[in-house]
Write an enzyme that holds these catalytic residues in place. Sequence first.
Site, PDB file in Angstrom:
ATOM      1  CG  ASP A  22       0.580   3.683   4.199  1.00  0.00           C
ATOM      2  OD1 ASP A  22      -0.764   4.013   4.346  1.00  0.00           O
ATOM      3  OD2 ASP A  22       0.949   2.572   5.447  1.00  0.00           O
ATOM      4  CG  ASP A  75      -0.444   0.191   2.363  1.00  0.00           C
ATOM      5  OD1 ASP A  75       1.202  -0.126   2.570  1.00  0.00           O
ATOM      6  OD2 ASP A  75      -0.695   0.588   3.663  1.00  0.00           O
ATOM      7  CE  LYS A 112       0.384   1.222  13.065  1.00  0.00           C
ATOM      8  NZ  LYS A 112       0.623  -0.075  11.961  1.00  0.00           N
TER       9      LYS A 112
END
Length: 368
Positions: free
Chosen positions: A220, A109, A163
Amino acid sequence: MKAVILAGGPGTRLRPLTCTRPKLLMPIANRPLLDWTFERLSWAGVSEVILAVNYLAESFQQYFGKERYGVKIKYSREPRAMGTAGPIKLSEKMLTLDEDETLIAMNGDIWCDLDFSMLDAVHRKSREKGGVATITLYEVEDVSRYGVVELDREGRVKAFVEKPGGKVRSRLINAGIYAFSREIFDYLEARKMSMEREVFPRLAEEKRLYGFQHKGEWGDIGKFEDYLRVNFQVAEALAAGKPRIEGSAEYNSTVKFVPPVILGENVKVGANSKIGPYAILGRNVKVGESCQLTETVVFDNVEMGGGCLVKSSIVGEGVSIGDSVRISGGSVIGDLAIIASNVKLTRKVYVCPRKEVEKSAVGPKRLV
Ligand code: GDD
Ligand code: MG
């Protein structure tokens, strides 16, 4: 070089558009994202790609078949979702990788103008220092949605945190494109396994993970804002000066184009309409008279009446729109929906595929 592309994610954050197509087949400037990637892989001399598919797996096979730009394509379908590392292990038996050959692996992606042969060259240097993997890095302002990387002076990854919740010192993130040596398969298991939470932290600890900073374009497409931004970046590169018309288009001198504008094959635009800045119209799109389209992506085969305004929004394939409709503020219309005349959809209204909408709706984040 051979490559594995992770193509199995459900693209939840791009619903309703990913209800009917996988995220990797979302159009970027009128071409599926993955098509751009195949082209770049082919330029770098990659001879074979394994597509690790899961969600809407058949769509890939239907679109690409067995070859694209001279690159051979094989499909590896998981029995169930296996995360970002498991599918790569699963592809091992399908790969014909020479001892010395680099394996490119990437999140599908991503839109990026990276030269894969450059990554290969950097990885060959990392290998001399004991590296098993070289990951492409990109500098961003807000690192919280990504894997964050700290490098030492020799380009070695000191720490990899996926993250991060709290504060981090680095602004370098994992761009999701990797060069691996064959040894990587010793670190992977054929189960649901995370590259970012299991494999990279271990490799970093063992001092076998290297980084390579990409300074060109990167994005992204995971969220609508990102998807639009990537489209607009590409539109700037392709059509900054004058509209890019792909094939034939029909319009008269009263139509005003404000670049960047891309018109797919066989687009028709009615009199007195204003198209752009930042408008990408797919194939066979018909726009009525006196419409305004800005900061917008319109997929193929959309028909729109007169007096419509579409701003900062996305209109899916085959959507039919009446007269004097307003679609704005990050709204997204699913494929084949029908929007009646005078309807106003503002502030992140998401319309399901095939839905017939007769009443106006105001978001934020409302599903119709
Ligand atoms: N085959 C398969 N199976 N593919 C999968 C699966 C799965 O179970 N889960 C996800 N993928 C694919 C997605 O289709 C996507 O192409 C890629 O793996 C990454 O998944 P995302 O869900 O998009 O992850 P992300 O964007 O939150 O984070 C990743 O990308 C960031 C860069 O954009 C991580 O790699 C981060 O570290 C990185 O910074
Ligand atoms: Mg992603």
